[in-house]
Motif scaffolding. Structure first.
Motif, PDB file in Angstrom:
ATOM      1  N   ASP A  31       0.829  -1.203   0.000  1.00  0.00           N
ATOM      2  CA  ASP A  31       0.000   0.000   0.000  1.00  0.00           C
ATOM      3  C   ASP A  31       0.870   1.262   0.000  1.00  0.00           C
ATOM      4  N   ALA A  32       1.858   1.302   0.884  1.00  0.00           N
ATOM      5  CA  ALA A  32       2.695   2.499   1.013  1.00  0.00           C
ATOM      6  C   ALA A  32       3.535   2.734  -0.236  1.00  0.00           C
ATOM      7  N   ARG A  33       4.061   1.660  -0.835  1.00  0.00           N
ATOM      8  CA  ARG A  33       4.966   1.832  -1.977  1.00  0.00           C
ATOM      9  C   ARG A  33       4.225   2.031  -3.292  1.00  0.00           C
ATOM     10  N   ILE A  34       2.947   1.716  -3.325  1.00  0.00           N
ATOM     11  CA  ILE A  34       2.142   2.108  -4.481  1.00  0.00           C
ATOM     12  C   ILE A  34       1.878   3.613  -4.421  1.00  0.00           C
ATOM     13  N   LYS A  35       1.609   4.111  -3.227  1.00  0.00           N
ATOM     14  CA  LYS A  35       1.360   5.539  -3.062  1.00  0.00           C
ATOM     15  C   LYS A  35       2.635   6.355  -3.244  1.00  0.00           C
ATOM     16  N   ARG A  36       3.725   5.863  -2.675  1.00  0.00           N
ATOM     17  CA  ARG A  36       5.007   6.565  -2.744  1.00  0.00           C
ATOM     18  C   ARG A  36       6.099   5.535  -3.002  1.00  0.00           C
ATOM     19  N   PRO A  37       6.443   5.307  -4.277  1.00  0.00           N
ATOM     20  CA  PRO A  37       7.378   4.226  -4.641  1.00  0.00           C
ATOM     21  C   PRO A  37       8.713   4.248  -3.899  1.00  0.00           C
ATOM     22  N   ASN A  38       9.228   5.415  -3.571  1.00  0.00           N
ATOM     23  CA  ASN A  38      10.531   5.503  -2.909  1.00  0.00           C
ATOM     24  C   ASN A  38      10.415   5.846  -1.427  1.00  0.00           C
ATOM     25  N   ILE A  39       9.317   5.518  -0.820  1.00  0.00           N
ATOM     26  CA  ILE A  39       9.090   5.891   0.576  1.00  0.00           C
ATOM     27  C   ILE A  39      10.094   5.204   1.500  1.00  0.00           C
ATOM     28  N   PRO A  40      10.737   5.948   2.406  1.00  0.00           N
ATOM     29  CA  PRO A  40      11.623   5.311   3.392  1.00  0.00           C
ATOM     30  C   PRO A  40      10.811   4.474   4.378  1.00  0.00           C
ATOM     31  N   ILE A  41      11.421   3.438   4.885  1.00  0.00           N
ATOM     32  CA  ILE A  41      10.738   2.563   5.830  1.00  0.00           C
ATOM     33  C   ILE A  41      10.240   3.334   7.046  1.00  0.00           C
ATOM     34  N   ILE A  42      11.007   4.325   7.485  1.00  0.00           N
ATOM     35  CA  ILE A  42      10.629   5.042   8.700  1.00  0.00           C
ATOM     36  C   ILE A  42       9.367   5.884   8.516  1.00  0.00           C
ATOM     37  N   GLU A  43       8.918   6.081   7.267  1.00  0.00           N
ATOM     38  CA  GLU A  43       7.724   6.887   7.018  1.00  0.00           C
ATOM     39  C   GLU A  43       6.494   6.038   6.697  1.00  0.00           C
ATOM     40  N   VAL A  44       6.668   4.724   6.606  1.00  0.00           N
ATOM     41  CA  VAL A  44       5.548   3.842   6.266  1.00  0.00           C
ATOM     42  C   VAL A  44       4.468   3.903   7.336  1.00  0.00           C
ATOM     43  N   GLN A  45       4.871   3.957   8.595  1.00  0.00           N
ATOM     44  CA  GLN A  45       3.901   3.958   9.689  1.00  0.00           C
ATOM     45  C   GLN A  45       2.966   5.160   9.603  1.00  0.00           C
ATOM     46  N   GLU A  46       3.497   6.324   9.248  1.00  0.00           N
ATOM     47  CA  GLU A  46       2.670   7.523   9.158  1.00  0.00           C
ATOM     48  C   GLU A  46       1.674   7.411   8.008  1.00  0.00           C
TER      49      GLU A  46
END
Length: 266
Positions: free
Chosen positions: A113-128
């Motif tokens: 879900d997180a990487r579809i929304k933001r492909p390069n999202i850092p792991i530390i921002e997935v929770q938010e």
């Protein structure tokens, strides 16, 4: 300072006391929990107050937690992408549950879900991202702290046979028309620059031993669904490895109905 009778008459939790802090602020009348009573021989008991649990504001008891936005959590959640993903990938989630633990399956869906929304999202921002969207509703209970997600990624990298079992199960569950699979490849002549998936998947001890060889990744995706189903990484002469690699990939993952597609290399 004496507390007015109308303030004392406001309904509040048992075992609490109202304290007048003075002034004209909204938090003038604080409601404190009774902590304990101290009993001394020959003397009356002496109650001791604990922490503030709320305030009397506008003739009403307001709990302390309800006054904090942080305590309320997100009251407005992003819906669209998470809802679409939940609808389209419910079958994938069921397949994940057949191979992985429920916590790992939930966390994998959160990462998707997180990487579809933001492909390069850092792991530390997935929770938010998780907490601010309907992913927190659909995948409730998923471990999403950075340590949990780093641990998950490490374990996925070490669990070759579980990844293999999941891919085989997913391919087996595809309908006949969805099994129209396209095979393609991506390779690099110089793996010492700009590391790719191949560099991390299969790395020789010394690159200079393989100067004449290529790293390349052979992958397959459903031409109908437009989604990847499996991949493998190979080391060797491209012309010698590609065709055997295709046969190996098809046999390993049970690809019985594959359309081989390539840009003129074979």
């Amino acid at each position: 300072m004496a507390v007015p009778a109308d303030i004392l008459a406001v309904k509040r939790p048992l075992n609490t006391v109202v304290v007048d802090h003075g002034g004209d602020g909204r938090k003038r009348f604080a409601v404190l929990a009774r902590k304990e009573s101290v009993h001394r021989p020959g003397k009356s008991s002496s109650p001791r107050n604990g922490k503030v649990v709320g305030h009397i504001i506008g003739g009403k008891y307001v709990p302390l937690d309800s006054m904090s936005l942080a305590a309320q959590g997100s009251v407005t959640l992003s819906y669209g992408v998470s809802a679409l993903l939940h609808k389209l990938m419910s079958g994938v989630f069921r397949e994940l549950l057949d191979v992985f633990s429920i916590n790992d399956a939930l966390s994998i869906m959160v990462l998707i879900d997180a990487r579809i929304k933001r492909p390069n999202i850092p792991i530390i921002e997935v929770q938010e991202v998780f907490r601010s969207s309907y992913a927190s509703v659909y995948w409730r209970g998923a471990p999403v702290s950075k340590n949990s997600l780093y641990s998950l990624i490490t374990r996925l990298g070490e669990s070759y046979y579980r990844r293999l079992d999941f891919c085989k199960l997913h391919i087996a569950n595809l309908s006949i028309k969805d099994q129209l699979v396209v095979l393609d490849e991506a390779h690099r002549k110089n793996p010492t620059e700009d590391p790719t998936l191949a560099d991390y998947t299969l790395r020789p001890q010394r690159y200079d031993e393989f100067e004449e060889h290529d790293f390349f990744t052979l992958y397959a995706y459903s031409a109908v669904l437009g989604e990847p189903v499996c991949l493998d990484t190979y080391l060797g002469d491209y012309d010698e490895i590609t065709v055997p690699g295709v046969a190996s990939l098809m046999e390993k993952y049970g690809l019985t109905n594959a359309l081989i597609f390539n840009d003129g290399q074979f």
